[in-house]
Scaffold this motif. Structure first.
Motif, PDB file in Angstrom:
ATOM      1  N   ILE A 180     -44.928  17.585  40.242  1.00 53.59           N
ATOM      2  CA  ILE A 180     -46.300  17.749  39.774  1.00 53.59           C
ATOM      3  C   ILE A 180     -46.531  19.192  39.334  1.00 53.59           C
ATOM      4  CG2 ILE A 180     -48.727  17.730  40.487  1.00 53.59           C
ATOM      5  CD1 ILE A 180     -48.066  15.291  42.226  1.00 53.59           C
ATOM      6  N   THR A 181     -46.030  20.134  40.108  1.00 51.05           N
ATOM      7  CA  THR A 181     -46.168  21.554  39.767  1.00 51.05           C
ATOM      8  C   THR A 181     -45.461  21.854  38.460  1.00 51.05           C
ATOM      9  OG1 THR A 181     -46.240  22.106  42.133  1.00 51.05           O
ATOM     10  CG2 THR A 181     -45.770  23.908  40.594  1.00 51.05           C
ATOM     11  N   GLU A 220     -47.539  20.528  35.622  1.00 50.72           N
ATOM     12  CA  GLU A 220     -48.712  21.385  35.415  1.00 50.72           C
ATOM     13  C   GLU A 220     -48.338  22.650  34.650  1.00 50.72           C
ATOM     14  OE1 GLU A 220     -50.134  21.883  39.420  1.00 50.72           O
ATOM     15  OE2 GLU A 220     -51.511  20.175  39.252  1.00 50.72           O
ATOM     16  N   ILE A 254     -47.735  21.659  31.014  1.00 51.53           N
ATOM     17  CA  ILE A 254     -49.015  21.409  30.347  1.00 51.53           C
ATOM     18  C   ILE A 254     -49.715  22.720  30.032  1.00 51.53           C
ATOM     19  CG2 ILE A 254     -51.345  20.492  30.711  1.00 51.53           C
ATOM     20  CD1 ILE A 254     -50.031  18.133  32.190  1.00 51.53           C
ATOM     21  N   SER A 255     -49.648  23.659  30.934  1.00 50.73           N
ATOM     22  CA  SER A 255     -50.272  24.961  30.702  1.00 50.73           C
ATOM     23  C   SER A 255     -49.641  25.668  29.502  1.00 50.73           C
ATOM     24  CB  SER A 255     -50.119  25.825  31.956  1.00 50.73           C
ATOM     25  OG  SER A 255     -50.614  27.121  31.733  1.00 50.73           O
TER      26      SER A 255
END
Length: 66
Positions: free
Chosen positions: A5-6, A9, A12-13
């Protein structure tokens, strides 16, 4: 699971940052295009007003060496 998940993220950033940068680039390019179009119109108008309406023959022009 938490690390995946990290990782997503973070990706996506980076993708959001890249999209923002591309949008800014496109915006600047559109401004430049609009400015160039305006300059072309101005130049076209200047050429039309400075040239006589009658067509000149190539025989009327002097060769470059004269």
């Amino acid at each position: 699971m938490e690390s995946r998940i990290t990782e997503l993220e973070i990706k996506i950033s980076y993708a959001e940052d890249m999209i923002d940068e591309l949008n800014h680039t496109i915006f600047r390019q559109q401004q430049q295009i609009e400015m160039l179009i305006s300059q072309m119109r101005t130049l076209r108008e200047q050429m039309q007003t400075s040239q006589p309406n009658e067509a000149l023959s190539l025989r009327d022009e002097l060769p470059p060496h004269y």
